[in-house]
Design a protein around this motif. Structure first.
Motif, mmCIF file in Angstrom:
data_model
loop_
_atom_site.group_PDB
_atom_site.id
_atom_site.type_symbol
_atom_site.label_atom_id
_atom_site.label_comp_id
_atom_site.label_asym_id
_atom_site.label_seq_id
_atom_site.Cartn_x
_atom_site.Cartn_y
_atom_site.Cartn_z
ATOM 1 N N VAL A 94 91.246 52.195 21.094
ATOM 2 C CA VAL A 94 91.541 51.292 21.073
ATOM 3 C C VAL A 94 91.892 49.244 21.275
ATOM 4 C CG1 VAL A 94 93.997 49.651 20.074
ATOM 5 C CG2 VAL A 94 94.257 52.092 19.485
ATOM 6 N N TYR A 95 91.710 49.542 23.026
ATOM 7 C CA TYR A 95 91.239 48.961 24.016
ATOM 8 C C TYR A 95 89.581 48.488 24.750
ATOM 9 C CZ TYR A 95 95.562 47.656 23.026
ATOM 10 O OH TYR A 95 97.282 47.972 22.238
ATOM 11 N N GLY A 96 89.162 50.039 24.172
ATOM 12 C CA GLY A 96 87.022 49.903 24.261
ATOM 13 C C GLY A 96 87.874 50.355 25.922
ATOM 14 N N THR A 97 86.771 50.478 26.957
ATOM 15 C CA THR A 97 86.807 50.215 28.375
ATOM 16 C C THR A 97 86.484 49.124 28.868
ATOM 17 O OG1 THR A 97 84.705 50.786 27.870
ATOM 18 C CG2 THR A 97 85.063 52.700 27.011
ATOM 19 N N GLU A 179 95.848 56.888 32.048
ATOM 20 C CA GLU A 179 96.758 57.697 30.766
ATOM 21 C C GLU A 179 97.052 56.316 29.730
ATOM 22 O OE1 GLU A 179 97.010 62.174 30.270
ATOM 23 O OE2 GLU A 179 96.368 61.455 32.127
ATOM 24 N N LEU A 180 97.936 55.725 30.330
ATOM 25 C CA LEU A 180 98.847 55.312 28.992
ATOM 26 C C LEU A 180 98.061 54.660 28.284
ATOM 27 C CD1 LEU A 180 101.233 53.583 30.896
ATOM 28 C CD2 LEU A 180 102.077 55.658 29.944
ATOM 29 N N LEU A 181 97.042 54.332 28.172
ATOM 30 C CA LEU A 181 96.671 53.333 26.904
ATOM 31 C C LEU A 181 95.314 54.326 26.172
ATOM 32 C CD1 LEU A 181 95.373 50.377 29.098
ATOM 33 C CD2 LEU A 181 96.859 50.447 27.607
ATOM 34 N N SER A 182 95.061 55.934 26.813
ATOM 35 C CA SER A 182 93.888 56.450 26.051
ATOM 36 C C SER A 182 93.811 56.312 24.305
ATOM 37 C CB SER A 182 93.884 57.760 26.980
ATOM 38 O OG SER A 182 93.909 57.679 28.128
ATOM 39 N N GLY A 183 95.442 56.964 23.856
ATOM 40 C CA GLY A 183 94.893 56.837 23.053
ATOM 41 C C GLY A 183 95.060 55.770 21.849
#
Length: 487
Positions: A94-97, A179-183
């Motif tokens: 969702v938020y890129g890299t 990892e909280l932001l991965s999906g």
């Protein structure tokens, strides 16, 4: 009749050529434009249709991928996520890299042409290579020592290998689990909102993206400028420095935290951090030479990358003499990242030469074929080798006889400089505690590690906060981990 057949055949051939030309235009010439179209989800689906390549620390992956079975099939996973977040950053659907995940994204997601033997053929067939791997320079033991040393306090630690510029440690606290932001589910949006709303700013990489007043650690730069300019020739001679020192053109007096600073030698002033001596030295050296020396160390350079960008450290180039005096002790509007101050002490340890810092040792394909390797690169010459040798001697004195005693390591020579930086409106904020230093095993030919530590919220009453007491032990543990010393 034959004439009409020939005409029909020619028309069909012309149409076939037109179709081939149009297919080539769409599939090759305009492929990138279609890929970049926000309405086209195919590149995103393809990007997450296979596992990303891994980021390695000490030969072990600190990242991974898990199969979700959804349209965006593979999500990023992280081992010891908060520990390595300032190195890896995050890769989110969702938020890129960010950070290494961003800087090395084409290699990690398999789109880098260097991963293929025939890149042009891949462009035509739209085949996707397996993601490559990124081998970092990070020392796992030193990284853990820094993370553990900061504990619940806000701050950052950077350690470099002076002779090469390899980044051995990059820690920022508080941290977060990438990892909280991965999906792409509701929990990711909630985690994003929570992390961005946290007053501790856990996603801020304090090691490279936050600048602080460096306080007395900047006196290394001032001492280098004074020695190179010949303003000081004998480190044991009196410096003709009054205490207190009236800032030029003002009625404001600058005092010291210790006794014995009036007319103190550079050695004594360095070991016990006499503000008055260094403020006057900066004025005597002059704005031009101070500016040039700061720039040689890396200040005012917005192009530093490791490979992700680093916030530029700043030394004002337009100041009056009173402001120059304060800047020369790391106050006024002088600002530095922890990485920058690690570069300062690494230059001292490396004979005056600043090596360009780098975080990626090499990149490889999924099957181990080398794609690229990093090499040692000279950034700038910050001072003469003679000045560097004198500064090493002065920094040794800080640890053996001065304010940095808590950084001592048995079986090693340790040089350092402590600092306490005032900040906030009317200097009302909790002082930042700094320590920069280097260490060399007694059986080594040259210093093996240079470190910078800043603690934002030292666990002590205001008057007892010190770089030596709060930041020094953290630096000691990091250097000891690199040297592999038990005590």
């Amino acid at each position: 009749m034959t004439k009409y057949i020939r005409r029909a055949a020619a028309l069909c051939a012309l149409l076939l050529v037109a179709l081939l030309v149009n297919a080539t235009r769409v599939q090759v010439v305009q492929a990138r434009a279609y890929d970049a179209n926000p309405a086209n989800r195919r590149p995103e689906i393809a990007r997450w249709s296979q596992p990303r390549g891994n980021i390695l620390v000490g030969g072990r992956p600190v990242t991974g991928s898990k199969d979700t079975g959804e349209q965006l099939r593979y999500e990023r996973t992280y081992r010891d996520g908060p520990l390595y977040a300032p190195v890896t950053g995050f890769a989110s659907q969702v938020y890129g890299t960010t950070l290494l995940e961003h800087a090395e994204n084409p290699l990690l997601d398999g789109s880098d042409p260097m991963l293929s033997f025939l890149p042009l053929w891949n462009d035509i067939t739209r085949d996707q290579n397996a993601g490559g791997e990124v081998v970092t320079t990070v020392d796992a033991a030193a990284q853990r020592a820094a993370y553990r040393g900061l504990g619940a306090r806000r701050g950052a630690v950077v350690a470099l290998e002076p002779a090469t510029g390899r980044v051995l440690t990059l820690v920022s606290r508080p941290s977060y689990d990438p990892e909280l932001l991965s999906g792409n589910g509701p929990s990711v949006a909630r985690a994003w909102a929570r992390l961005n709303g946290d007053e501790g700013k856990p996603m801020l990489n304090r090691a490279v993206r936050q600048t602080y007043p460096p306080g007395s650690t900047f006196k290394v730069v001032t001492a280098a400028a004074a020695l190179d300019a010949g303003v000081v020739e004998d480190v044991d001679a009196p410096t003709r420095s009054p205490a207190p020192y009236t800032l030029p053109g003002t009625t404001t007096s600058l005092a010291n935290e210790v006794e014995g600073c009036e007319n103190a030698s550079l050695r004594y002033a360095f070991e016990w951090s006499c503000n008055t001596v260094f403020a006057k030295l900066g004025v005597d050296v002059g704005l031009g030479a101070m500016r040039d020396t700061a720039r040689a160390f890396g200040f005012n350079d917005s192009g530093v990358r490791i490979p992700f960008s680093v916030a530029p450290s700043s030394f004002d180039t337009h100041m009056d003499r009173a402001q120059l005096a304060l800047s020369s002790i790391g106050q006024f509007d002088t600002r530095a990242t922890p990485l920058q101050m690690a570069m300062v002490t690494a230059a001292v340890a490396n004979g005056g030469t600043v090596r360009a810092p780098y975080l990626v040792e090499r990149t490889t394909t999924a099957d181990g074929r080398t794609v690229s390797t990093a090499g040692t690169r000279t950034f700038r010459q910050a001072m003469t080798s003679t000045t560097a040798r004198r500064l090493r001697e002065l920094m040794l004195g800080v640890v053996t006889d001065g304010t940095g005693g808590k950084a001592r390591i048995r079986g090693a020579a340790v040089g350092g400089k402590t600092g306490t930086a005032q900040h906030g409106l009317g200097n009302s904020g909790t002082p930042y505690a700094w320590f920069i230093g280097w260490a060399q095993s007694h059986d080594a030919l040259e210093p093996e590690v240079a470190v910078a530590v800043v603690v934002e919220d030292a666990d002590a009453v205001r008057g007892e906060i010190s770089g030596g007491g709060d930041a020094g032990p953290i630096a000691r543990d990091v250097m000891r981990a690199v040297l592999k010393r038990a005590g």
